[in-house]
Each structure stands twice: as structure tokens, then as C-alpha cells.
Write an enzyme that holds these catalytic residues in place. Structure first.
Site, PDB file in Angstrom:
ATOM      1  N   CYS A 273       3.310  12.768 -46.735  1.00  0.00           N
ATOM      2  CA  CYS A 273       1.857  12.788 -46.553  1.00  0.00           C
ATOM      3  C   CYS A 273       1.451  12.424 -45.136  1.00  0.00           C
ATOM      4  CB  CYS A 273       1.203  11.818 -47.528  1.00  0.00           C
ATOM      5  SG  CYS A 273       1.784  10.137 -47.305  1.00  0.00           S
TER       6      CYS A 273
ATOM      7  N   CYS B 139      -3.064   5.924 -48.134  1.00  0.00           N
ATOM      8  CA  CYS B 139      -4.017   6.147 -49.215  1.00  0.00           C
ATOM      9  C   CYS B 139      -4.286   4.834 -49.964  1.00  0.00           C
ATOM     10  CB  CYS B 139      -3.434   7.169 -50.180  1.00  0.00           C
ATOM     11  SG  CYS B 139      -2.032   6.524 -51.076  1.00  0.00           S
TER      12      CYS B 139
ATOM     13  N   CYS C 184       4.002   6.240 -52.699  1.00  0.00           N
ATOM     14  CA  CYS C 184       3.193   5.439 -51.781  1.00  0.00           C
ATOM     15  C   CYS C 184       3.677   3.992 -51.751  1.00  0.00           C
ATOM     16  CB  CYS C 184       1.724   5.483 -52.187  1.00  0.00           C
ATOM     17  SG  CYS C 184       1.124   7.138 -52.537  1.00  0.00           S
TER      18      CYS C 184
END
Ligand code: FES
Length: 147
Positions: free
Chosen positions: A35, A60, A104
Site C-alpha cells: 500500500c 491507514c 497493516c
């Protein structure tokens, strides 16, 4: 069921330990190949104990929540205990992350390990290189998405 647990929302909305440490003893920075997000971790270490940990991220919400939780989990712990922190443990402490967001949390684990490695390198402390193997993000992505 809501997509994100209350704990994830709490740590996302009120992240703990955001910032930097000017005279940090170890700094780790990693990027997520999937990402493009970036995570930076700062460690203050006294007598092998993590007396302070801070993070900065262009990541994020799940990355923010994971890092916030991860820093809380290692502050006050020894460098050896911190090395054992896994993203699974962080996910569990957050009461889970959606499957496509698990990667993440890897960012936080890797940044902490990189910062510890930085500390070991700076102080000529021997360590087991096996513990610092880079996660293969493609493999992780495939595992999560079944590709
Ligand atoms: Fe990049 Fe979450 S989508 S860290």
C-alpha cells in the site's frame, strides 16, 4: 458485526504514543510494499528496558490502531520481550482486524524489530539474525487474499 472492534476504533481515534523521541536509542522505519504506507518507531532504552516508545506513520487507520496498541504492549518490557511481539498478538489485543487489514499490523511489528536491531547494531549487541527476517509481503498478501 461491525467491521472494526471498539478497541480498534478507540486506538484509531485516540492513538497512544504518537510522536518522536529526539535522543532515541533505536529507530526503525519500514514501508509496506502493498500500500506504500510508512511506519517509524522510536525507542528509549535504559538497562534493557523500553522506558519510552513513540511512533509516526503515514498509514491507514488499522496501522495507526496497531501501532498504538503495539507501543502500549512493549513500554516497560525488556528488549527481549519486545522482540517476541507478533502482529498476531497485536491483532488479538485489538479484538481482531478484518482479514484484508491484517497486513497493516505487520508494519508495527516490523518497525519495532527494526528499531531493536538498530539499537543492537549501535551497541554491538549480538543477536539472532533469524529474528529479523523481512516479511514477504507478497506471500502475506496471497495468504490473506487466497491468491
Ligand atoms: Fe497500508 Fe494499512 S493499508 S498500512
Amino acid at each position: 458485526m461491525a467491521l472494526y472492534s471498539e478497541k480498534v476504533m478507540d486506538h484509531f481515534m485516540n492513538p497512544r504514543n504518537v510522536g518522536s523521541i529526539e535522543d532515541a536509542d533505536g529507530i526503525g522505519e519500514v514501508g509496506n510494499a502493498k500500500c506504500g504506507d510508512i511506519m517509524k518507531i522510536y525507542l528509549k532504552i535504559e538497562n534493557d528496558i523500553l522506558v519510552d516508545v513513540k511512533f509516526e506513520t503515514f498509514g491507514c487507520g488499522s496501522a495507526i490502531a496497531s501501532s498504538s496498541m503495539a507501543t502500549e504492549m512493549i513500554i516497560g518490557k525488556s528488549i527481549h520481550e519486545a522482540l517476541e511481539l507478533t502482529n498476531q498478538a497485536v491483532c488479538e489485543a485489538l479484538d481482531g482486524l478484518p482479514a484484508h487489514k491484517v497486513h497493516c499490523s505487520v508494519l508495527a511489528e516490523e518497525a519495532i524489530k527494526n528499531a531493536l536491531k538498530d539499537y543492537f547494531d549501535k551497541n554491538n549487541i549480538p543477536y539472532d539474525a533469524e529474528k529479523f527476517k523481512e516479511t514477504d509481503h507478497d506471500e502475506l498478501h496471497a495468504a490473506v487474499h487466497g491468491e
